[in-house]
Write an enzyme that holds these catalytic residues in place. Structure first.
Site, PDB file in Angstrom:
ATOM      1  N   CYS A  95     -54.818 -14.902  62.957  1.00 54.33           N
ATOM      2  CA  CYS A  95     -54.115 -14.486  61.640  1.00 54.33           C
ATOM      3  C   CYS A  95     -55.047 -12.985  61.484  1.00 54.33           C
ATOM      4  CB  CYS A  95     -54.407 -15.366  60.514  1.00 54.33           C
ATOM      5  SG  CYS A  95     -52.895 -14.722  59.554  1.00 54.33           S
ATOM      6  N   HIS A 196     -51.889 -21.285  62.320  1.00 56.02           N
ATOM      7  CA  HIS A 196     -53.548 -21.740  61.571  1.00 56.02           C
ATOM      8  C   HIS A 196     -53.007 -23.350  61.956  1.00 56.02           C
ATOM      9  CE1 HIS A 196     -55.511 -18.490  59.168  1.00 56.02           C
ATOM     10  NE2 HIS A 196     -54.093 -17.422  58.996  1.00 56.02           N
TER      11      HIS A 196
HETATM   12  N1  GLN Z   1     -55.235 -11.089  55.455  1.00 60.06           N
HETATM   13  C1  GLN Z   1     -54.259 -11.045  56.424  1.00 60.06           C
HETATM   14  C2  GLN Z   1     -52.903 -10.790  55.797  1.00 60.06           C
HETATM   15  O1  GLN Z   1     -52.509 -11.392  54.716  1.00 60.06           O
HETATM   16  C3  GLN Z   1     -54.254 -11.882  57.300  1.00 60.06           C
HETATM   17  C4  GLN Z   1     -54.094 -13.417  56.390  1.00 60.06           C
HETATM   18  C5  GLN Z   1     -54.419 -15.079  57.190  1.00 60.06           C
HETATM   19  O2  GLN Z   1     -55.583 -14.158  57.426  1.00 60.06           O
HETATM   20  N2  GLN Z   1     -53.881 -16.018  56.693  1.00 60.06           N
HETATM   21  O3  GLN Z   1     -51.463 -10.553  56.022  1.00 60.06           O
END
Ligand code: GLN
Length: 242
Positions: A95, A196
């Protein structure tokens, strides 16, 4: 005895949705088989030794934490990460970490630098966050198709360039951008994904593939009693409707 050496990048800043569980699962699956395991970390400002680990891990992160890490990756760790990729070391980025593997992460009028390990760019959209259970079909070994199941929550949209190959095809969920049907990226042993879950406890077979690949083993690892993990995988697939 073989030992899997893991290096977690920014384990405090880049760690949401229990990404730590991914490291824990790698440790357990090594130890259950009598494979040694060690984990070190590399934080802001710390040089990265490209030969000190077999697998480098970057977890998810909020936009504000990603800013700090993006600058550090670009200034301090970029060359070392490229050296890891060149020698076939495994880099797994989830992510927020995934978004930093490419050329840039555009946040409004600011563009965060990426590591340039793969040909992709991410743009923070004003549109809705892409949230939900997700399942993708991957082909890590030629001819062997398997499903990865997990959970995604991202505001960024990732677009792969012509030199990038997606990790998989979306069966259910949004994937890289909610439009093109692809999820993640793979370049050799550099893998990025929005999944995740945590990713590895829900997809133990993928954890084993990573361990085998990182250790450079020709044969798959010996099987374990995976009833719990198989249940978690089945639950995740059910949740994703696949
Ligand atoms: N900050 C990033 C987004 O919102 C990744 C978020 C995350 O790692 N869940 O796109």
């Amino acid at each position: 005895m073989a030992e899997l050496r893991v290096c977690a990048l920014y384990p405090e800043l880049m760690n949401i949705y229990a990404d730590r569980g991914n490291l824990l699962l790698l440790e357990r699956r090594c130890r259950w088989r009598g494979i040694g395991f060690s984990v070190r970390s590399s934080d802001l400002g710390e040089e990265l030794d490209p030969d000190a680990a077999d697998l480098y891990y970057i977890g998810g992160g909020q936009d504000r934490d990603q800013k700090l890490c993006a600058l550090d990756l670009a200034r301090v760790k970029r060359d070392a990460l490229h050296a890891v990729a060149r020698r076939g070391g495994v880099i797994l980025a989830v992510c927020g970490g995934y978004q930093l593997l490419g050329h840039s992460y555009q946040l409004g009028d600011k563009s965060l630098p990426g590591t340039g390990l793969v040909d992709l760019a991410t743009v923070r959209s004003d549109g809705p966050r892409l949230i939900g259970n997700v399942a993708i079909e991957v082909e890590l070994n030629p001819g062997v198709r398997r499903v990865l199941a997990g959970f995604e929550n991202h505001g960024g949209r990732t677009n792969l360039g012509p030199d990038a190959t997606p990790l998989g095809r979306v069966l259910k969920g949004h994937g890289n951008n909610g439009i093109d049907g692809y999820e993640g990226v793979r370049r050799g042993n550099v893998i990025g994904t929005y999944l995740h879950g945590p990713l590895l406890p829900k997809n133990a077979w993928f954890a084993d593939w990573l361990i085998q690949t990182a250790l450079g083993l020709d044969e798959p690892l010996e099987p374990l009693d995976d009833r719990l993990e198989a249940d978690a995988h089945a639950d995740a697939r059910r949740a994703a409707g696949v």
